[in-house]
Write a protein that holds these residues in place. Structure first.
Motif, PDB file in Angstrom:
ATOM      1  N   ILE A 141       1.094  -1.220   0.008  1.00 22.35           N
ATOM      2  CA  ILE A 141       0.058  -0.110  -0.007  1.00 22.35           C
ATOM      3  C   ILE A 141       0.882   1.279  -0.142  1.00 22.35           C
ATOM      4  N   GLU A 142       2.069   1.214   0.728  1.00 23.31           N
ATOM      5  CA  GLU A 142       2.820   2.523   0.803  1.00 23.31           C
ATOM      6  C   GLU A 142       3.555   2.575  -0.427  1.00 23.31           C
ATOM      7  N   ARG A 143       3.899   1.539  -1.192  1.00 24.19           N
ATOM      8  CA  ARG A 143       4.593   1.507  -2.435  1.00 24.19           C
ATOM      9  C   ARG A 143       3.514   2.147  -3.406  1.00 24.19           C
ATOM     10  N   SER A 144       2.106   1.784  -3.371  1.00 21.31           N
ATOM     11  CA  SER A 144       1.149   2.174  -4.380  1.00 21.31           C
ATOM     12  C   SER A 144       1.002   3.793  -4.011  1.00 21.31           C
ATOM     13  N   GLN A 145       1.094   4.070  -2.655  1.00 18.68           N
ATOM     14  CA  GLN A 145       0.574   5.635  -2.312  1.00 18.68           C
ATOM     15  C   GLN A 145       1.872   6.309  -2.950  1.00 18.68           C
ATOM     16  N   ARG A 146       3.128   5.864  -2.877  1.00 20.53           N
ATOM     17  CA  ARG A 146       4.382   6.721  -3.377  1.00 20.53           C
ATOM     18  C   ARG A 146       4.417   6.900  -4.937  1.00 20.53           C
ATOM     19  N   ILE A 147       3.703   5.754  -5.500  1.00 18.78           N
ATOM     20  CA  ILE A 147       3.624   5.908  -7.093  1.00 18.78           C
ATOM     21  C   ILE A 147       2.373   6.806  -7.275  1.00 18.78           C
ATOM     22  N   ALA A 148       1.569   6.756  -6.586  1.00 18.49           N
ATOM     23  CA  ALA A 148       0.265   7.753  -6.875  1.00 18.49           C
ATOM     24  C   ALA A 148       0.829   9.134  -6.679  1.00 18.49           C
ATOM     25  N   VAL A 149       1.489   9.532  -5.486  1.00 19.32           N
ATOM     26  CA  VAL A 149       1.930  10.763  -5.369  1.00 19.32           C
ATOM     27  C   VAL A 149       3.102  11.050  -6.694  1.00 19.32           C
ATOM     28  N   GLU A 150       3.658  10.290  -7.031  1.00 20.76           N
ATOM     29  CA  GLU A 150       4.837  10.666  -7.960  1.00 20.76           C
ATOM     30  C   GLU A 150       4.111  10.727  -9.452  1.00 20.76           C
ATOM     31  N   THR A 151       3.122   9.921  -9.500  1.00 22.98           N
ATOM     32  CA  THR A 151       2.199  10.056 -10.597  1.00 22.98           C
ATOM     33  C   THR A 151       1.508  11.605 -10.912  1.00 22.98           C
ATOM     34  N   ASP A 152       0.846  11.945  -9.456  1.00 26.66           N
ATOM     35  CA  ASP A 152       0.291  13.262  -9.652  1.00 26.66           C
ATOM     36  C   ASP A 152       1.212  14.298  -9.821  1.00 26.66           C
ATOM     37  N   HIS A 153       2.504  14.184  -9.156  1.00 25.74           N
ATOM     38  CA  HIS A 153       3.385  15.202  -9.436  1.00 25.74           C
ATOM     39  C   HIS A 153       3.776  15.321 -10.828  1.00 25.74           C
ATOM     40  N   ILE A 154       4.028  14.115 -11.627  1.00 22.78           N
ATOM     41  CA  ILE A 154       4.419  14.115 -13.069  1.00 22.78           C
ATOM     42  C   ILE A 154       3.077  14.792 -13.832  1.00 22.78           C
ATOM     43  N   GLY A 155       1.841  14.385 -13.527  1.00 16.23           N
ATOM     44  CA  GLY A 155       0.951  14.896 -14.305  1.00 16.23           C
ATOM     45  C   GLY A 155       0.839  16.379 -14.081  1.00 16.23           C
ATOM     46  N   ARG A 156       1.002  17.066 -12.780  1.00 10.42           N
ATOM     47  CA  ARG A 156       1.001  18.564 -12.705  1.00 10.42           C
ATOM     48  C   ARG A 156       1.991  19.066 -13.503  1.00 10.42           C
ATOM     49  N   ASP A 157       3.237  18.412 -13.507  1.00 13.07           N
ATOM     50  CA  ASP A 157       4.334  19.096 -14.257  1.00 13.07           C
ATOM     51  C   ASP A 157       3.931  18.894 -15.839  1.00 13.07           C
ATOM     52  N   ILE A 158       3.282  17.964 -16.434  1.00 10.17           N
ATOM     53  CA  ILE A 158       2.727  17.855 -17.682  1.00 10.17           C
ATOM     54  C   ILE A 158       1.714  18.986 -18.138  1.00 10.17           C
ATOM     55  N   ILE A 159       0.898  19.217 -17.358  1.00  9.30           N
ATOM     56  CA  ILE A 159       0.065  20.047 -17.144  1.00  9.30           C
ATOM     57  C   ILE A 159       0.449  21.663 -17.328  1.00  9.30           C
ATOM     58  N   GLU A 160       1.421  21.973 -16.403  1.00 11.49           N
ATOM     59  CA  GLU A 160       2.095  23.067 -16.553  1.00 11.49           C
ATOM     60  C   GLU A 160       3.064  23.296 -17.882  1.00 11.49           C
ATOM     61  N   GLU A 161       3.513  22.432 -18.211  1.00 12.57           N
ATOM     62  CA  GLU A 161       4.530  22.226 -19.438  1.00 12.57           C
ATOM     63  C   GLU A 161       3.298  22.710 -20.488  1.00 12.57           C
ATOM     64  N   LEU A 162       2.345  22.002 -20.656  1.00  7.78           N
ATOM     65  CA  LEU A 162       1.467  22.201 -21.850  1.00  7.78           C
ATOM     66  C   LEU A 162       0.773  23.673 -21.702  1.00  7.78           C
ATOM     67  N   GLY A 163       0.333  24.134 -20.497  1.00  4.89           N
ATOM     68  CA  GLY A 163       0.234  25.356 -20.205  1.00  4.89           C
ATOM     69  C   GLY A 163       1.298  26.507 -21.036  1.00  4.89           C
ATOM     70  N   GLU A 164       2.452  26.269 -20.643  1.00  7.04           N
ATOM     71  CA  GLU A 164       3.696  26.996 -21.212  1.00  7.04           C
ATOM     72  C   GLU A 164       3.535  26.845 -22.747  1.00  7.04           C
ATOM     73  N   GLN A 165       3.339  25.805 -23.302  1.00  7.02           N
ATOM     74  CA  GLN A 165       3.661  25.415 -24.700  1.00  7.02           C
ATOM     75  C   GLN A 165       2.146  26.238 -25.221  1.00  7.02           C
ATOM     76  N   ARG A 166       1.164  26.310 -24.704  1.00  3.23           N
ATOM     77  CA  ARG A 166      -0.099  26.948 -24.977  1.00  3.23           C
ATOM     78  C   ARG A 166       0.099  28.315 -25.223  1.00  3.23           C
ATOM     79  N   GLU A 167       0.853  29.027 -23.978  1.00  2.00           N
ATOM     80  CA  GLU A 167       1.033  30.472 -24.179  1.00  2.00           C
ATOM     81  C   GLU A 167       2.052  30.680 -25.436  1.00  2.00           C
ATOM     82  N   GLN A 168       3.005  29.792 -25.475  1.00  2.00           N
ATOM     83  CA  GLN A 168       4.028  29.988 -26.583  1.00  2.00           C
ATOM     84  C   GLN A 168       3.202  30.165 -27.890  1.00  2.00           C
ATOM     85  N   LEU A 169       2.278  29.182 -28.205  1.00  2.00           N
ATOM     86  CA  LEU A 169       1.412  29.100 -29.281  1.00  2.00           C
ATOM     87  C   LEU A 169       0.611  30.431 -29.619  1.00  2.00           C
ATOM     88  N   ASP A 170       0.088  30.819 -28.504  1.00  2.00           N
ATOM     89  CA  ASP A 170      -0.833  32.148 -28.540  1.00  2.00           C
ATOM     90  C   ASP A 170       0.109  33.119 -29.047  1.00  2.00           C
TER      91      ASP A 170
END
Length: 227
Positions: A141-170
């Motif tokens: 369970i602890e490993r699953s929680q760590r993986i979920a937290v890491e996945t959440d961080h990765i997802g947030r980073d991807i969303i932020e990067e996509l936002g920056e790319q959208r601004e660049q495209l605009d």
């Protein structure tokens, strides 16, 4: 876990068990002091065998789960075999006379204690298995929680990067729009300049023709009219 230590304890147990399993039959053929001596010797060896099995239990605590489960089952079978030998020895002890019955009373108490100890050890082994399974589940369970937290961080980073790319495209789109507007203005200026150039050429041609006509008239009047 030390596999060498476990194997050593296993060999000791087998040696003790081989000695113990011969005693009930020997005791059934003996009488008096000889039989009492065999009973005492059986009790001593039985206690040693129990201690060896307890040591084997301890050695299994750090063993891999597959090996530990198999060996725990085998140890339970060893305790069952010891209990059977103990009952066989007790049945031979019942054949004694009055002194033997006194010894049987002491032996019965000891046998009862050993049976209780065997049950406690079996329950303890089952409890250890349950605790180990619970610990493994908790770690999973602890490993699953760590993986979920890491996945959440990765997802947030991807969303932020996509936002920056959208601004660049605009910004790129805005620059393209401005560039298009500038090109339109440039085309208008070029068309205006082209019209002015054509107009200037026409005016220049008219002026040249007028000057040629005037020059021709002057020449005519000067050279031909005077004659």
């Amino acid at each position: 876990m030390s596999s060498e230590e476990f194997e050593k304890l296993h060999e000791i147990y087998r040696s003790l068990y081989d000695e113990l399993k011969l005693m009930p039959d020997r005791a059934s053929r003996c009488h008096g002091e000889e039989k009492k001596r065999l009973v005492r010797l059986f009790d001593e060896r039985f206690g040693e065998a129990e201690e060896v099995l307890q040591g084997m239990d301890k050695e299994l605590l750090g063993a891999p789960s597959t090996f530990r489960n198999a060996m725990t089952t085998k140890i339970r079978l060893y305790r069952r075999d010891l209990g059977k030998l103990q009952r066989d020895m007790k049945s031979t002890d019942l054949g004694l006379g009055f002194p033997g019955r006194l010894g049987d009373g002491r032996h019965s108490v000891y046998a009862s204690q050993n049976e209780q100890s065997t049950q406690v050890q079996s329950q303890r082994a089952l409890l250890l298995q349950g605790t180990e399974s619970l610990n493994n589940a908790s770690q999973s369970i602890e490993r699953s929680q760590r993986i979920a937290v890491e996945t959440d961080h990765i997802g947030r980073d991807i969303i932020e990067e996509l936002g920056e790319q959208r601004e660049q495209l605009d910004r790129t789109r805005d620059r393209l729009v401005h560039t298009g507007e500038n090109l339109s203005r440039s085309r208008k200026i070029l068309r205006s300049m082209s019209r002015r150039l054509v107009t200037n050429k026409l005016l220049l041609s008219v002026i040249i023709l007028m000057e040629l006509a005037i020059l021709g008239a002057v020449v005519y009047l000067k050279f031909f009219r005077s004659k």
